[in-house]
Design an enzyme around this catalytic site. Structure first.
Site, short mmCIF file in Angstrom:
data_model
loop_
_atom_site.label_atom_id
_atom_site.label_comp_id
_atom_site.label_asym_id
_atom_site.label_seq_id
_atom_site.Cartn_x
_atom_site.Cartn_y
_atom_site.Cartn_z
N GLU A 241 0.83 -1.20 0.00
CA GLU A 241 0.00 0.00 0.00
C GLU A 241 0.87 1.26 0.00
OE1 GLU A 241 -2.96 -0.25 3.07
OE2 GLU A 241 -4.07 -1.82 2.02
N GLU A 242 1.99 1.20 0.70
CA GLU A 242 2.91 2.34 0.70
C GLU A 242 3.39 2.64 -0.72
OE1 GLU A 242 7.52 3.24 2.12
OE2 GLU A 242 6.30 1.86 3.30
N ARG A 243 3.70 1.61 -1.47
CA ARG A 243 4.23 1.80 -2.82
C ARG A 243 3.15 2.30 -3.78
NH1 ARG A 243 7.98 -3.56 -1.88
NH2 ARG A 243 9.60 -2.41 -0.75
N GLY A 246 2.65 5.97 -3.00
CA GLY A 246 3.71 6.80 -3.55
C GLY A 246 3.56 7.02 -5.04
#
Length: 386
Positions: A241-243, A246
């Site tokens: 989810e972070e990627r 971003g």
């Protein structure tokens, strides 16, 4: 992606917040090297923007991840990268594991206040000797009675100078590197925690970053997220989810760079005509806009599959890789067309050029993304035995 009226209403809420609450102050915050994070986060929390896809019982909206993607995209219109980064740490880096694997007690004590904007969180993974190499981290958490005693340090920790808690990845056994790690929520006011002065970074100037030291820091074992030894797996899931966040955050930011450059090239005249009339320039800007649309399609596809419960390790890694590289390409090309004006520190393209460089390093370097993609393609060689 099929966006509903609800998606568009959320998009407008985020856009209005950026225009009214963030952008008028960005130059001041960039100069100061910090922004009033608790005040800003409380305003975000009041609008529900820190818990878009978090459970309703803890104050979230309970929506699927596509809504969070819309918010990330609109935050890209902020006139710097540092403030959106700080927000992304809160929503997509330090709270997903608590939401997904944490106990009811942890969710009540940390997730709910983070969603409300009453607490600021940070994520403690990288170390001086273990950034993208998560398996190589050295910080330890040893059992002592009902507690863990933590020793070690974490490096490049966004939000840490003002954070209320850190979601810490530490070694809790001597097992293999992928089986000996545990995620632990550590209050930042716990005795034994000290911080370095603010790190002097190339970009992301308004986000506060420091090294965090742990010297016999004692926290109760009930602060563990999930089962002991599952921290590496929990963090890898959290990374996806972070990627995606971003990559989505990059879309409007890069389009804004292109739009500002088009406007400048229409006004700036050389040799008796506007710069934009040069075929090389308008063809190049068309190419860059096409690349942004390709990144958007890739990011949206990853999101759709993620919502459907599919493994998006490959696509999220591709989006992260493409986003970081395209960010460098767009900002470098656009800055060139501003000429000497683009080289000035306060120029918007100069700031974007500095800020976007982190995208190919943080959250897993480009080379790590390539390794992950190769592994999913079954073309990554095994380690050579000496």
């Amino acid at each position: 992606m099929h966006f509903t009226p609800e998606h568009e209403a959320l998009r407008k809420t985020v856009r209005d917040f950026v225009e009214k609450e963030l952008n008028p102050h960005i130059d001041e915050w960039e100069e100061a090297g910090e922004f009033p994070i608790h005040e800003v986060f409380k305003k975000l929390g009041n609008l529900g923007l820190l818990g878009i896809h978090k459970p309703e019982e803890y104050g979230g909206m309970g929506l699927d991840y596509s809504y969070n993607l819309v918010a990330a995209e609109e935050l890209g219109m902020t006139k710097c990268g540092g403030v959106p980064l700080a927000i992304g740490v809160q929503t997509d880096m330090c709270t997903p594991a608590i939401s997904r694997f944490g106990s009811d007690e942890l969710k009540r004590d940390y997730l709910a206040p983070a969603i409300a904007g009453d607490m600021v969180g940070s994520i403690g993974v990288s170390e001086v000797g273990a950034g993208s190499d998560v398996a190589g981290l050295k910080t330890s958490a040893k059992k002592d009675g009902d507690d863990y005693v933590i020793n070690g340090s974490k490096m490049w920790i966004t939000n840490s100078p003002k954070a209320d808690f850190i979601c810490l990845l530490a070694n809790t056994s001597d097992d293999k590197p992928h089986k000996n790690k545990t995620l632990i929520v550590v209050p930042m006011n716990t005795p034994g925690i000290t911080l370095s002065p603010h790190l002097n970074k190339l970009g992301m100037r308004s986000s506060e970053t420091a090294q965090v030291f742990f010297d016999d820091v004692r926290v109760p074992q009930r602060n563990r997220i999930g089962a002991e030894g599952t921290g590496f797996m929990c963090q890898m899931i959290q990374f996806q989810e972070e990627r995606m966040w971003g990559a989505a955050n990059m879309l409007k930011a890069l389009e804004n760079c292109i739009d500002q450059t088009i406007e400048y090239c229409r006004e700036r005249k050389t040799f008796g005509q506007p710069l934009i009339n040069n075929q090389y320039i308008h063809f190049r800007l068309a190419e860059l806009q096409t690349e942004v649309e390709a990144l958007r399609a890739l990011t949206y596809k990853a999101c759709e599959l993620h919502i459907a419960g599919k493994d998006v390790t490959q696509l999220a890694s591709m989006a992260k890789l493409k986003g970081g590289r395209l960010g460098r390409e767009v900002t470098d090309a656009c800055l060139q067309y501003w000429g000497g004006n683009g080289y000035m520190w306060e120029n918007p393209l100069a700031r974007a050029y500095r800020d976007v460089r982190l995208a190919s390093i943080g959250g897993g370097a480009d080379e790590i993304m390539l390794g992950i993609i190769c592994k999913t393609m079954n073309i990554l060689p095994g380690k050579q035995k000496g």
